[in-house]
Design an enzyme around this catalytic site. Structure first.
Site, short mmCIF file in Angstrom:
data_model
loop_
_atom_site.label_atom_id
_atom_site.label_comp_id
_atom_site.label_asym_id
_atom_site.label_seq_id
_atom_site.Cartn_x
_atom_site.Cartn_y
_atom_site.Cartn_z
CG PHE A 1 -1.76 1.27 1.35
CD1 PHE A 1 -3.11 1.21 1.10
CD2 PHE A 1 -1.21 2.51 1.71
CE1 PHE A 1 -3.92 2.36 1.20
CE2 PHE A 1 -1.99 3.65 1.81
CZ PHE A 1 -3.35 3.57 1.55
CD GLU A 2 4.93 2.63 -2.81
OE1 GLU A 2 5.67 2.96 -1.86
OE2 GLU A 2 5.39 2.25 -3.91
CB ILE A 3 -1.31 7.05 -1.84
CG1 ILE A 3 -2.36 5.94 -1.72
CG2 ILE A 3 -1.84 8.20 -2.70
CD1 ILE A 3 -3.65 6.35 -1.03
#
Length: 410
Positions: free
Chosen positions: A307-309
């Site tokens: 998960f990375e934005i």
């Protein structure tokens, strides 16, 4: 027992590293920060929504009520986010997934959940990458999940394959040593290639040349909470570079020379060290001293990158390009098992202002066996404050307490 080449150099550079560490700590002391305009808190009762620091905590902050991040927030109810609108409020961003054809059945449920909780409202495009062409079935079934545009791309061989300066003989020798040390994925060349691509090659793909923001999505992940604002607009409007969800310790046996190579890089490029960095998070030796010792001074704390934005401008910056080039030449993506998670985390912790790194605490998420599960009426299907599922020792892998201590909950 034979020792891999990067580790042989450790003894020779010990004296250099000592002097470099003294230099860094004395002349580039890290400043820990909360969110701009907010006072830090050392209380265990600091409001999870305030962004304050916690020195000691007696319960998971996600047990307290969790709301949305601060305004301004862009919403689908007040702006045009219809799929084909020429006047859409969408900005230059994409959902991004590196996935194999054979992972289709594991990807579809993850796509459906993310569409349900968020993207069905905002219709950002999906961009899929593979080292081989996608099948027609893959294209048909993924496009059927979303009204948004789907794009399918093959990774160039020069971005994926083992680079020419890596010795195949040394790789095989090193893989045996990693296997003896019970390092997961030892000798799996596809895993090494994937970690290298996710670390420093993905943003070079021509398909992403004009894209600024991305949200990384993997097969077999779960989403639990309705998200009613444009996360990419939030990043842009609040000057955020990186958004994380789960914060862990790594296996030091997989990265023994990563921190020594980082120190060598800092000695050559002190100009890249940010003033408001998160160095203390990276070098803490109090919470897990055994790990710090095995990793030669690195706490191994990292953001779990499934998960990375993030804003790709950071990966394209001179500081990160110089750092990745140094690591790539050092060979640890193949001679050891350097992952994109510690590489990204170290770079962000050293070269970016810590106030630009955001905890998306309101986005409920699971990648086995870890969770981010907030106490919110928008969330369903996970227990508030749950961090892991499985054996109790998994609780020790939580590195959030160090982030909250040195940086804050922003």
């Amino acid at each position: 027992m034979a020792v891999a080449r990067p580790i042989r150099f450790l003894g020779a550079v010990c004296l250099l590293l000592v002097f470099v560490l003294i230099y860094i700590t004395q002349f580039h002391k890290p400043t820990t920060v909360g969110l701009p305009g907010q006072e830090s808190s050392s209380s265990s009762n600091s409001d999870v929504n305030s962004g304050g620091k916690i020195t000691h905590w007696d319960k998971d902050p996600l047990l307290d009520p969790v709301g949305e991040p601060p305004e301004p927030l862009w919403r689908h109810t007040t702006s045009d986010y219809s799929p084909d609108s020429p006047n859409s409020a969408r900005i230059n961003a994409t959902l991004l997934s590196l996935v194999r054809n054979e992972e289709l059945n594991e990807l579809i449920p993850s796509m459906k959940e993310l569409e349900a909780i968020w993207n069905s409202k905002f219709n950002y495009p999906w961009t899929f990458f593979n080292d081989v062409p996608f099948t027609e079935e893959f294209k048909r079934r993924t496009q059927a999940v979303t009204k948004a545009q789907c794009n399918y791309h093959v990774i160039p061989k020069e971005h994926w394959d083992m680079p020419p300066w890596i010795s195949k003989e040394l790789y095989e020798e090193s893989a045996k040593i990693l296997e003896e040390n019970k390092v997961q994925y030892s000798g799996k060349i596809s895993y090494n290639k994937m970690c290298r691509w996710n670390s420093g090659m993905f943003y070079r793909h021509p398909a992403l040349q004009h894209i600024q923001y991305y949200w990384r999505v993997e097969p077999k992940v779960k989403f639990f909470c309705d998200v009613d604002y444009d996360v990419f607009r939030y990043m842009q409007d609040h000057n955020k570079t990186y958004g994380w969800n789960i914060n862990l310790f790594d296996a030091p046996e997989s990265i023994p020379s990563l921190w020594p190579e980082t120190i060598k890089f800092l000695a050559a490029h002190p100009e890249h060290l940010a003033k408001n960095n998160a160095m203390k998070w990276l070098v803490d030796n109090e919470r897990r001293p055994d790990i710090n010792m095995k990793a030669h001074g690195y706490s191994t704390c990292h953001f779990w990158t499934n998960f990375e934005i993030a804003d790709m401008s950071f990966w394209r910056s001179q500081a990160y390009e110089d750092y990745f080039s140094h690591l790539d030449r050092a060979g640890g993506f193949f001679y050891e098992r350097w992952g994109d998670a510690p590489v990204h985390a170290i770079a962000l912790g050293l070269f970016e202002d810590a106030s630009k790194i955001h905890w998306f605490k309101d986005i409920g998420y699971n990648h086995v066996p870890f969770y981010n599960c907030p106490n919110s009426p928008k969330c369903h299907g996970c227990k508030a404050g749950q961090f892991y599922a499985g054996e109790s020792w998994l609780q020790r892998e939580d590195c959030r307490p160090l982030w909250f201590k040195y940086v804050g909950m922003g």
